[in-house]
Scaffold this active site. Structure first.
Site, mmCIF file in Angstrom:
data_model
loop_
_atom_site.group_PDB
_atom_site.id
_atom_site.type_symbol
_atom_site.label_atom_id
_atom_site.label_comp_id
_atom_site.label_asym_id
_atom_site.label_seq_id
_atom_site.Cartn_x
_atom_site.Cartn_y
_atom_site.Cartn_z
ATOM 1 C CG ASP A 14 71.578 38.685 -5.900
ATOM 2 O OD1 ASP A 14 72.237 39.590 -6.471
ATOM 3 O OD2 ASP A 14 70.781 38.911 -4.968
ATOM 4 C CG LEU A 224 69.318 50.067 15.294
ATOM 5 C CD1 LEU A 224 68.666 50.598 16.567
ATOM 6 C CD2 LEU A 224 70.823 50.319 15.334
ATOM 7 N N GLY A 228 65.388 46.236 15.591
ATOM 8 C CA GLY A 228 64.397 47.140 15.020
ATOM 9 C C GLY A 228 65.058 48.328 14.347
ATOM 10 C CB ALA A 252 67.190 41.427 0.075
ATOM 11 C CB ALA A 253 66.841 42.082 6.034
ATOM 12 N N GLY A 254 67.313 44.773 4.439
ATOM 13 C CA GLY A 254 67.269 46.235 4.371
ATOM 14 C C GLY A 254 66.463 46.714 3.174
ATOM 15 C CG ASP A 255 67.616 45.674 -0.675
ATOM 16 O OD1 ASP A 255 68.141 46.785 -0.447
ATOM 17 O OD2 ASP A 255 68.238 44.722 -1.179
HETATM 18 O O1 RIB Z 1 70.796 44.087 -0.601
HETATM 19 C C1 RIB Z 1 70.994 42.821 -1.168
HETATM 20 C C2 RIB Z 1 71.532 42.969 -2.555
HETATM 21 O O2 RIB Z 1 72.837 43.535 -2.488
HETATM 22 C C3 RIB Z 1 71.718 41.689 -3.321
HETATM 23 O O3 RIB Z 1 70.562 41.308 -4.019
HETATM 24 C C4 RIB Z 1 72.912 41.982 -4.209
HETATM 25 O O4 RIB Z 1 72.608 42.005 -5.562
HETATM 26 C C5 RIB Z 1 73.469 43.313 -3.722
HETATM 27 O O5 RIB Z 1 73.105 44.345 -4.520
#
Ligand code: RIB
Length: 306
Positions: A14, A224, A228, A252-255
Site C-alpha cells: 500500500d 454497516l 455496526g 482495512a476496517a472490514g479486514d
Molecule cells: O481493505 C484494505 C485493502 O484494500 C488495502 O490494504 C489495499 O491493499 C486493498 O487491497
C-alpha cells in the site's frame, strides 16, 4: 483450544496519501502525509487474525521483488505460517494506491500483479495445506475461479468458509452456495443485489441479506460501518451496534472485522458473539492509520467497551 484459520487471498503493497479530502477527477491536491506498508485484503485479514491470537496460515502469491519480501516478512513476524505464500518469478507484487481523507474515508486503486497469477490449479496443488482448518477467510482480489476453487477445497477440508465479497462484483450462486458466512459492506451488499453502489439503512440491508441467503449463503453479516453490523442466520435479522469512536482512517476496517470474526469462530463463539467481538476490533482499527498497523492486539479488544 482454537482451530486453525487459513487465509487464501491477496497481498498488496500500500502506498498511502492522506489529504484533506479525496481528489475529484482532474484535480491535484496537496497531501498532508505519506506512508507505505504491507496491505491487501487477504494479508490484512491474516495479520489482524494473528494479532488477535488466531493460529493463521496464509496461501497467496507475491512478486519476486522487495515488496513481496517485505509483505511475507511482515506476516511471518506477526506469527502467520507463510510457507504457502509463494513468489512468482518475473512478476510484480500487487500494489494499492490509497487516498485517505480527513474524515477517515478512503478510495483505493489496486494493480493486482501476482495476485492475478494465483490460479485454480494452485489451489488443487496446495489443498493439503488446508487440512485441519476450522475457518477459511476468502476475499475477491484473486481471480474469481480461484476463489470458488478455494471455497470448495476449504469446504472439503471441513472449514467454515467466510467470504468477504470485496472488491464488490456480482457473484454466481455456485460460489454463494459454498459460503458459510458472507460479509459484504453496504455498497458490496447493494452491488451483490444488482443495485447501484450506495450506503444502506439497516432496514434495507435485511431484505438484501435474505435474498443472498436464498441464493446459497448460509449466513449473511452486512457490515454497516459506524452503525455496526446486521446479522441474518435462520431467525430474524439482528442489528449489532458498534462502539462509537472518532475515525481517522477506515482503510482495512472490514479486514479487521473479518479477522476478528474468524478468531471468534475458531474459538467456538457463536456467530452473534463473534460479530460483537469483530465490531469492537474494527472500531479500534479506524482510530489508527494503516491497513496492518491499525490491527489491534487481543487485550485491547477485550478491554474496549465491554
Ligand atoms: O481493505 C484494505 C485493502 O484494500 C488495502 O490494504 C489495499 O491493499 C486493498 O487491497
Amino acid at each position: 483450544m482454537s482451530t486453525p484459520i487459513v487465509v487464501i487471498g491477496s497481498l498488496n503493497y500500500d502506498l498511502v496519501a492522506c489529504a484533506p479530502r479525496i481528489p475529484v477527477v482532474g484535480e491535484t491536491l496537496v497531501g498532508e502525509r505519506f506512508f507505505e506498508e504491507p496491505g491487501g485484503k487477504g494479508a490484512n485479514q491474516a495479520y489482524a487474525a494473528a494479532r488477535l491470537g488466531g493460529r493463521v496460515r496464509m496461501l497467496g502469491r507475491v512478486g519476486d521483488d522487495i515488496y513481496g519480501r517485505r509483505m511475507r516478512d511482515n506476516l511471518a513476524q506477526a506469527g502467520c505460517e507463510v510457507s504457502g505464500l509463494l513468489a512468482i518469478p518475473q512478476c510484480t507484487s500487487g500494489i494499492a494506491l490509497i487516498f485517505v481523507a480527513e474524515t477517515g474515508a478512503n478510495s483505493i486503486v489496486i494493480v493486482p500483479g501476482a495476485n492475478d497469477r494465483f490460479l485454480p490449479g494452485d489451489i488443487a496443488r496446495q489443498e493439503p495445506e488446508l487440512a485441519g482448518a476450522g475457518v477459511a477467510l476468502l476475499q475477491l482480489e484473486n481471480p474469481l475461479p480461484t476463489v470458488e476453487a478455494a471455497a470448495r477445497a476449504a469446504r472439503r477440508a471441513g472449514a467454515r468458509v467466510v467470504l468477504d465479497p470485496a472488491p464488490a462484483q456480482p457473484l454466481p450462486d455456485s460460489l454463494l452456495e459454498q459460503v458459510d458466512v458472507l460479509t459484504p459492506n453496504e455498497t458490496e451488499a447493494a452491488i451483490l443485489d444488482g443495485r447501484p453502489p450506495s450506503r444502506l439503512a439497516p432496514e434495507d440491508a435485511a431484505p438484501i441479506a435474505r435474498r443472498l441467503r436464498q441464493r446459497g449463503a448460509r449466513a449473511v453479516v452486512v457490515k454497516l460501518g459506524e452503525q455496526g453490523c446486521l446479522l441474518l442466520e435462520d431467525g430474524a435479522p439482528e442489528l449489532l451496534a458498534a462502539p462509537a469512536v472518532q475515525a481517522v482512517d477506515t482503510t482495512a476496517a472490514g479486514d479487521v472485522f473479518n479477522a476478528a470474526l474468524a478468531v471468534g469462530l475458531s474459538e467456538g463463539l457463536d456467530l452473534a458473539a463473534a460479530c460483537r467481538f469483530a465490531n469492537r476490533a474494527a472500531a479500534l482499527s479506524v482510530t489508527r492509520y494503516g491497513a496492518q498497523a491499525c490491527a489491534p492486539e487481543r487485550l485491547e479488544v477485550e478491554s474496549f467497551h465491554r
